[in-house]
Enzyme design. Structure first.
Site, short mmCIF file in Angstrom:
data_model
loop_
_atom_site.label_atom_id
_atom_site.label_comp_id
_atom_site.label_asym_id
_atom_site.label_seq_id
_atom_site.Cartn_x
_atom_site.Cartn_y
_atom_site.Cartn_z
N LYS A 67 14.27 -8.24 -5.98
CA LYS A 67 13.43 -9.41 -5.11
C LYS A 67 13.84 -10.88 -5.83
CE LYS A 67 10.16 -6.57 -3.06
NZ LYS A 67 8.79 -5.88 -3.14
N TYR A 118 18.79 -4.51 1.99
CA TYR A 118 17.31 -4.26 1.34
C TYR A 118 17.24 -3.11 0.51
CZ TYR A 118 12.60 -4.10 0.07
OH TYR A 118 11.39 -4.03 -0.70
N TYR A 125 2.80 -7.70 -8.34
CA TYR A 125 2.06 -7.37 -7.12
C TYR A 125 0.47 -8.06 -7.14
CZ TYR A 125 5.74 -3.75 -7.39
OH TYR A 125 6.82 -3.02 -7.39
N1 GLU Z 1 12.00 -0.11 -2.46
C1 GLU Z 1 10.70 -0.25 -2.68
C2 GLU Z 1 10.29 -0.35 -1.20
O1 GLU Z 1 10.47 -1.21 -0.69
C3 GLU Z 1 10.41 -1.47 -3.77
C4 GLU Z 1 9.09 -1.34 -3.89
C5 GLU Z 1 8.70 -2.09 -5.11
O2 GLU Z 1 9.43 -1.74 -6.24
O3 GLU Z 1 7.67 -2.72 -5.31
O4 GLU Z 1 9.05 -0.03 -1.03
#
Ligand code: GLU
Length: 305
Positions: free
Chosen positions: A64, A189, A241
């Site tokens: 991201k 994505y 997060y």
């Molecule tokens: N590919 C994962 C999703 O979209 C990435 C999430 C992550 O690493 O937090 O759920």
């Protein structure tokens, strides 16, 4: 430095026995929870490592920050932040609640899934292949590694089980807040999340951010200082997060984690850090990885605050 990293890694191994590897993407459940690696890249280009530093894993959410930087370079700050906010949520990475209840037109920030899907939609290119090709090339440039590629098994696994991400994307599309075809955007994505890296690659990308956008190994500028600053700031406020606040207090390093078990850190003017340990805590962050970052931050006095 190698000795310091060895000591930190050895004393953190016990934490690999806590938590669990991610299972909601079936391919990720195959990870070995005992793996643990760390790499530091200093701004003179020197590299230091310990443990499973060259073991490959998928970037997941760490991608991201790649797409955020590319979207900013493609569109400029004003346009990008008219589509996505810059505020932490305190909610889990794949939550739909804020979108529906608080601001239906704008995901809160580019580090939650909804916001990242939005930034991905802003990457310039005529075709899906061209867009993912640009994301891959940019990742290769920042990691000085031309072999970086997509792990096809994880990509198919993500695609097969990505209904929450489809929900987020269709929700944004239903309010006309996201342009483009949902399937095409998700295709990109899912692929960006499945880019395979090692701790070395993460530490090199972190070193470029720490060096304000200049590749430490060649002196070439690849990102503007301003975009690096925006990215590092969002890493501090939203990179771990809903554990970003605690991470800022205890570790104080701009960082981004992923559910593959990686964490990328960028210590301004000092170094890039890459850690890997696939066993995750309840919020989706590598348990042993956080321990190693905390010990390194304390030992070398890296807390930016
Ligand atoms: N590919 C994962 C999703 O979209 C990435 C999430 C992550 O690493 O937090 O759920």
């Amino acid at each position: 430095m190698n000795k310091t990293l060895n000591t930190i890694l050895e004393s953190s191994k016990i934490f690999t026995q806590e938590g669990n590897v991610a299972t909601y993407i079936p391919e990720l459940s195959k990870a070995n929870p005992n793996n643990l690696g760390i790499c530091v890249v200093a701004l003179d280009g020197k590299e230091y490592y310990s443990g499973d530093y060259d073991k490959k894993f998928t970037m997941q959410s760490i991608s991201k920050i790649i797409t955020l930087m590319l979207a900013l370079m493609d569109n400029g700050e004003e346009k990008v932040f008219s589509y996505v906010g810059a505020e932490p949520t305190g909610d889990s990475f794949n939550s739909i609640a804020n979108l529906e209840v608080k601001n239906i037109h704008k995901p809160y920030n580019p580090m939650i899934n909804a916001g990242a899907i939005m930034t991905t939609s802003l990457i310039i290119g005529q075709t899906i292949e061209e867009k993912i090709g640009r994301i891959l090339d940019f990742t290769r440039k920042l990691s000085n590694n031309n072999d970086i590629s997509i792990d096809q098994n994880t990509y198919f696994s993500e695609k097969e089980t990505g209904d929450r991400n489809r929900s987020l994307a269709y929700f944004m599309k239903s309010y006309n807040s996201m342009q483009g075809k949902v399937d095409d955007i998700l295709e990109i994505y899912f692929q960006q999340c499945s880019i395979e890296v090692s701790c070395i690659d993460l530490a090199r990308i972190g070193a470029v951010l720490a060096n304000d956008g200049v590749l430490p190994w060649s002196g070439e500028r690849v990102i503007s200082k301003h975009i690096c600053r925006i990215t590092k700031t969002i890493m501090v406020t939203c990179g771990l997060y809903d554990a970003s606040g605690e991470f800022a207090i205890h570790i104080g390093i701009p960082a981004k984690s992923g559910v593959g078990g990686g964490i990328l850190g960028a210590v301004p003017k000092e170094m890039g850090i890459g850690v890997f340990g696939p066993s995750l805590d309840a919020k989706g962050n590598s348990i042993a990885g956080i321990q190693m970052m905390q010990k390194l931050s304390k030992k070398l006095n890296l807390n930016i605050f």
